[in-house]
Design a protein around this motif. Structure first.
Motif, PDB file in Angstrom:
ATOM      1  N   UNK A 188       0.837  -1.195   0.000  1.00  0.00           N
ATOM      2  CA  UNK A 188       0.000   0.000   0.000  1.00  0.00           C
ATOM      3  C   UNK A 188       0.873   1.247   0.000  1.00  0.00           C
ATOM      4  N   UNK A 189       0.626   2.134  -0.963  1.00  0.00           N
ATOM      5  CA  UNK A 189       1.372   3.387  -1.022  1.00  0.00           C
ATOM      6  C   UNK A 189       0.385   4.551  -1.136  1.00  0.00           C
ATOM      7  N   UNK A 190       0.917   5.762  -1.129  1.00  0.00           N
ATOM      8  CA  UNK A 190       0.047   6.932  -1.208  1.00  0.00           C
ATOM      9  C   UNK A 190       0.473   7.954  -0.176  1.00  0.00           C
ATOM     10  N   UNK A 191      -0.303   9.041  -0.041  1.00  0.00           N
ATOM     11  CA  UNK A 191       0.103  10.103   0.878  1.00  0.00           C
ATOM     12  C   UNK A 191       0.103   9.630   2.331  1.00  0.00           C
ATOM     13  N   UNK A 192       1.077  10.113   3.106  1.00  0.00           N
ATOM     14  CA  UNK A 192       1.142   9.769   4.532  1.00  0.00           C
ATOM     15  C   UNK A 192       0.430  10.853   5.334  1.00  0.00           C
ATOM     16  N   UNK A 193      -0.453  10.451   6.225  1.00  0.00           N
ATOM     17  CA  UNK A 193      -1.055  11.407   7.156  1.00  0.00           C
ATOM     18  C   UNK A 193      -0.243  11.456   8.442  1.00  0.00           C
ATOM     19  N   UNK A 194       0.315  10.306   8.821  1.00  0.00           N
ATOM     20  CA  UNK A 194       1.061  10.215  10.078  1.00  0.00           C
ATOM     21  C   UNK A 194       2.488  10.762   9.890  1.00  0.00           C
ATOM     22  N   UNK A 195       3.102  11.266  10.983  1.00  0.00           N
ATOM     23  CA  UNK A 195       4.438  11.870  10.832  1.00  0.00           C
ATOM     24  C   UNK A 195       5.580  10.863  10.751  1.00  0.00           C
ATOM     25  N   UNK A 196       5.296   9.585  11.045  1.00  0.00           N
ATOM     26  CA  UNK A 196       6.354   8.573  11.084  1.00  0.00           C
ATOM     27  C   UNK A 196       6.361   7.768   9.788  1.00  0.00           C
ATOM     28  N   UNK A 197       7.484   7.040   9.555  1.00  0.00           N
ATOM     29  CA  UNK A 197       7.629   6.290   8.300  1.00  0.00           C
ATOM     30  C   UNK A 197       7.174   4.851   8.514  1.00  0.00           C
ATOM     31  N   UNK A 198       6.224   4.379   7.702  1.00  0.00           N
ATOM     32  CA  UNK A 198       5.770   2.981   7.798  1.00  0.00           C
ATOM     33  C   UNK A 198       6.468   2.137   6.735  1.00  0.00           C
ATOM     34  N   UNK A 199       6.394   0.814   6.900  1.00  0.00           N
ATOM     35  CA  UNK A 199       7.187  -0.102   6.074  1.00  0.00           C
ATOM     36  C   UNK A 199       6.926   0.012   4.568  1.00  0.00           C
ATOM     37  N   UNK A 200       5.652   0.091   4.147  1.00  0.00           N
ATOM     38  CA  UNK A 200       5.413   0.104   2.694  1.00  0.00           C
ATOM     39  C   UNK A 200       5.783   1.445   2.063  1.00  0.00           C
ATOM     40  N   UNK A 201       5.666   2.542   2.806  1.00  0.00           N
ATOM     41  CA  UNK A 201       6.124   3.831   2.271  1.00  0.00           C
ATOM     42  C   UNK A 201       7.650   3.823   2.148  1.00  0.00           C
ATOM     43  N   UNK A 202       8.286   3.141   3.103  1.00  0.00           N
ATOM     44  CA  UNK A 202       9.743   3.030   3.087  1.00  0.00           C
ATOM     45  C   UNK A 202      10.237   2.295   1.825  1.00  0.00           C
ATOM     46  N   UNK A 203       9.403   1.374   1.319  1.00  0.00           N
ATOM     47  CA  UNK A 203       9.792   0.637   0.107  1.00  0.00           C
ATOM     48  C   UNK A 203       9.992   1.606  -1.061  1.00  0.00           C
ATOM     49  N   UNK A 204       9.173   2.648  -1.122  1.00  0.00           N
ATOM     50  CA  UNK A 204       9.328   3.660  -2.178  1.00  0.00           C
ATOM     51  C   UNK A 204      10.510   4.567  -1.841  1.00  0.00           C
ATOM     52  N   UNK A 205      10.590   4.983  -0.565  1.00  0.00           N
ATOM     53  CA  UNK A 205      11.686   5.865  -0.153  1.00  0.00           C
ATOM     54  C   UNK A 205      13.046   5.244  -0.477  1.00  0.00           C
ATOM     55  N   UNK A 206      13.179   3.935  -0.233  1.00  0.00           N
ATOM     56  CA  UNK A 206      14.462   3.264  -0.465  1.00  0.00           C
ATOM     57  C   UNK A 206      14.909   3.333  -1.921  1.00  0.00           C
ATOM     58  N   UNK A 207      13.960   3.506  -2.846  1.00  0.00           N
ATOM     59  CA  UNK A 207      14.334   3.576  -4.264  1.00  0.00           C
ATOM     60  C   UNK A 207      14.915   4.932  -4.633  1.00  0.00           C
ATOM     61  N   UNK A 208      14.646   5.943  -3.805  1.00  0.00           N
ATOM     62  CA  UNK A 208      15.044   7.307  -4.191  1.00  0.00           C
ATOM     63  C   UNK A 208      15.970   7.967  -3.177  1.00  0.00           C
ATOM     64  N   UNK A 209      16.435   7.179  -2.209  1.00  0.00           N
ATOM     65  CA  UNK A 209      17.242   7.811  -1.164  1.00  0.00           C
ATOM     66  C   UNK A 209      18.721   7.466  -1.259  1.00  0.00           C
ATOM     67  N   UNK A 210      19.193   7.248  -2.478  1.00  0.00           N
ATOM     68  CA  UNK A 210      20.637   7.087  -2.653  1.00  0.00           C
ATOM     69  C   UNK A 210      21.096   5.670  -2.932  1.00  0.00           C
ATOM     70  N   UNK A 211      20.263   4.656  -2.638  1.00  0.00           N
ATOM     71  CA  UNK A 211      20.699   3.290  -2.903  1.00  0.00           C
ATOM     72  C   UNK A 211      20.703   3.035  -4.419  1.00  0.00           C
ATOM     73  N   UNK A 212      21.692   2.257  -4.902  1.00  0.00           N
ATOM     74  CA  UNK A 212      21.719   1.980  -6.340  1.00  0.00           C
ATOM     75  C   UNK A 212      20.954   0.699  -6.663  1.00  0.00           C
ATOM     76  N   UNK A 213      20.568  -0.063  -5.623  1.00  0.00           N
ATOM     77  CA  UNK A 213      19.893  -1.336  -5.906  1.00  0.00           C
ATOM     78  C   UNK A 213      18.460  -1.366  -5.384  1.00  0.00           C
ATOM     79  N   UNK A 214      17.660  -2.197  -6.071  1.00  0.00           N
ATOM     80  CA  UNK A 214      16.283  -2.435  -5.616  1.00  0.00           C
ATOM     81  C   UNK A 214      16.126  -3.926  -5.333  1.00  0.00           C
ATOM     82  N   UNK A 215      15.152  -4.315  -4.488  1.00  0.00           N
ATOM     83  CA  UNK A 215      14.943  -5.743  -4.217  1.00  0.00           C
ATOM     84  C   UNK A 215      14.538  -6.466  -5.502  1.00  0.00           C
ATOM     85  N   UNK A 216      15.051  -7.696  -5.656  1.00  0.00           N
ATOM     86  CA  UNK A 216      14.668  -8.484  -6.836  1.00  0.00           C
ATOM     87  C   UNK A 216      13.350  -9.200  -6.518  1.00  0.00           C
ATOM     88  N   UNK A 217      12.282  -8.426  -6.513  1.00  0.00           N
ATOM     89  CA  UNK A 217      10.966  -8.966  -6.124  1.00  0.00           C
ATOM     90  C   UNK A 217       9.866  -8.341  -6.966  1.00  0.00           C
TER      91      UNK A 217
END
Ligand code: NDP
Length: 318
Positions: A188-217
């Protein structure tokens, strides 16, 4: 029209509370710590909250903890369940809160005569995690069940927690004559209402926060606003029954990264898989059953865009 939402401060539940208030419901929202502003301020500031939102303290692991949150409600939305993968004690951290917590909530429901229907937030994790082969012609649907032994062999504790929790929910509902519907969303992705980072939003963040690799999934993806609309429809539509898988699109992370690159040419996006294995195979998830709820999906490109805008606005993007 009073309903209960468990785990109300979470990513999905916050949207559920917002949409329920918007639809005129009075909401009894369970949180672990009503005094923690990080968990409650975004709820207290929702439109309609000052008149119709009641925060109630409850913990999944305490017997009877949900009695007062559920008492007097016509509908119960049970979303609370730990969602993370890093764990040293899966039994205590993931399995017990998921399974015992679900039974605890359902037990409180069975003690009242007011509750008409219970909606449990399950997951595609409880549907698709088994040894059946994958491929672009394979269609996962609501008749599939994840295999608990297979989850355990692969040490997929979160997936196991959702699988066992849903199994336990169906058994309890049958034994106690509860009208249960489960919603089984993919990631599940989309706008966050809460101020903290949840696991599925983090999946998107990890793609744009400097890592060169994505999970092979390869995963299914769906918008949080559609997930919450589906919860409400599952409660309101009299004919709703059984389980509902929610997936706008199934995509390998490589294709998700490609969409982000097209939307944001100037952002550095992860561009290679994290291992050398063949790319994880494709599959489909049926959209047939959910048509009975009258749900229409937000296009995934739009969901990805609003997720990234929201992650930026909340200060999570480097
Ligand atoms: P969040 O982590 O944002 O929310 C989880 C919620 O569960 C939090 O409110 C948390 O409370 C609560 N919780 C955890 N442990 C306990 C406990 N012992 N007692 C009471 N409450 C507890 O996750 P999501 O919003 O993403 O997930 C919500 C539900 O949706 C879960 O059931 C999850 O399995 C399911 N789901 C999520 C998907 C996704 O991609 N996000 C996909 C499919 C299903 P606190 O705030 O106090 O920590």
């Amino acid at each position: 029209k009073t309903v209960c939402v468990t785990g109300a401060s979470g990513f999905i539940a916050s949207w559920l509370v917002k949409l329920l208030l918007h639809r005129g419901y009075t909401v009894k929202a369970s949180v672990r710590d009503p005094a923690d502003p990080k968990k409650t301020e975004h709820l207290r500031s929702l439109e309609g909250a000052s008149e119709r939102l009641h925060l109630v303290k409850a913990n999944l692991l305490e017997d009877g903890s949900f009695d007062s949150a559920i008492d007097g409600c016509v509908g119960v939305f049970h979303t609370a369940s730990p969602f993370y993968h890093d764990t040293t004690d899966p039994q205590a951290e993931l399995l017990d809160p998921a399974v015992k917590g679900t039974l605890n909530v359902l037990n409180s429901c069975s003690k009242t005569s007011t509750v008409k229907r219970v909606i449990v937030t399950s997951s595609v994790a409880a549907v698709a995690y088994n040894e059946r082969p994958r491929g672009s012609d394979v269609i996962v649907d609501e008749t599939w069940f994840s295999n608990a032994d297979f989850c355990e062999q692969n040490k997929s504790w979160y997936v196991l927690s959702k699988t066992l929790a849903e199994e336990a929910a169906w058994k309890f509902a049958k034994d106690h004559d509860i009208d249960l519907v489960t919603i089984n969303p993919a990631m599940v992705i989309g706008p966050l209402l809460q101020p903290t980072l949840n696991t599925s939003s983090e999946a998107i963040l990890n793609l744009i926060n400097g890592s060169s690799t994505f999970p092979n999934m390869t995963f299914g993806w769906v918008d949080v606003r559609d997930v919450c609309e589906a919860h409400i429809l599952a409660y309101e539509v009299p004919s709703a029954t059984g389980r509902y898988c929610l997936v706008e699109r199934v995509l390998h992370y490589s294709n998700l990264a490609k969409i982000i690159k097209e939307l944001y040419p100037s952002i550095q996006v992860a561009d290679k898989p994290a291992d050398d294995k063949p790319l994880a195979p494709d599959f489909q998830v049926s959209k047939e059953k959910v048509k009975g709820l009258g749900l229409t999906y937000t296009p995934l490109e739009e969901s990805i865009k609003v997720t990234i805008e929201s992650l930026k606005e909340k200060g999570f993007v480097n």
